[in-house]
Design a protein around this motif. Sequence first.
Motif, mmCIF file in Angstrom:
data_model
loop_
_atom_site.group_PDB
_atom_site.id
_atom_site.type_symbol
_atom_site.label_atom_id
_atom_site.label_comp_id
_atom_site.label_asym_id
_atom_site.label_seq_id
_atom_site.Cartn_x
_atom_site.Cartn_y
_atom_site.Cartn_z
ATOM 1 N N ASP A 8 -1.967 4.504 10.928
ATOM 2 C CA ASP A 8 -3.256 3.977 10.458
ATOM 3 C C ASP A 8 -4.269 5.096 10.550
ATOM 4 N N ASP A 54 -0.351 1.061 7.626
ATOM 5 C CA ASP A 54 -1.495 0.681 6.792
ATOM 6 C C ASP A 54 -1.208 1.167 5.375
ATOM 7 N N THR A 82 -2.236 -4.479 7.026
ATOM 8 C CA THR A 82 -3.409 -4.004 6.306
ATOM 9 C C THR A 82 -4.435 -5.115 6.160
ATOM 10 N N LYS A 104 -4.332 -7.763 8.948
ATOM 11 C CA LYS A 104 -4.756 -7.330 10.279
ATOM 12 C C LYS A 104 -5.388 -8.434 11.119
#
Length: 208
Positions: A8, A54, A82, A104
């Motif tokens: 990420d 991500d 994500t 997320k």
Amino acid sequence: MIGLLIVDDHPVVRDGLRGMFAADDRFTVLGEAGNGREALTVARAVNPDVVLLDLRMPVMDGVTTIRELKASGSAARVLVLTTYDTDSDVLPAIKAGATGYLLKDTPREELFRAVLSAHRGESVLSPAVAGRLMGELRSPAKEPLSQRELEVLTLIARGCTNRETAGRLFISEATVKTHLLHAYAKLGVRDRASAVATAFERGLLGRE
């Protein structure tokens, strides 16, 4: 113990995920990366079981990273994590080979279960993503525009009226209207402006 690689571009997100998984003895965080290219390097070094990835990152995006991981022969399962659930994000990731796709805001225990499932090779999708995929499967296949329909839309996009279009293509005005109606149906629109806009979005018309 399942070995994880966390990818990420936001350090705060990586810190949070690392702390979350480190507190559970079923998991061990083997490495972290801030972009796709770095992730490929780390993956080769630590050989993770599951990659938490991500999608929108600098240097190399998530979808490209998934493809490159698969091409490198990595056996790691990729679980996308994500904030984006649009068709333009979900479908390419799944097609590239992601085992799962979560948002997320997924609760901690649900995320743990998802990683365990992904490690077993099971597909894991958030409800919103699953709904989008089902909608895509149920929608009729998009029929391509014919060459003549593209020619008509190209002239319409240049500002030609139906009469002017008919004159340039040496066909009747009624035939132009018929081609437009067929194009509307194929593009899923109801008027000429929407047809032109949609054709541009899909890359069917050149941006002259």
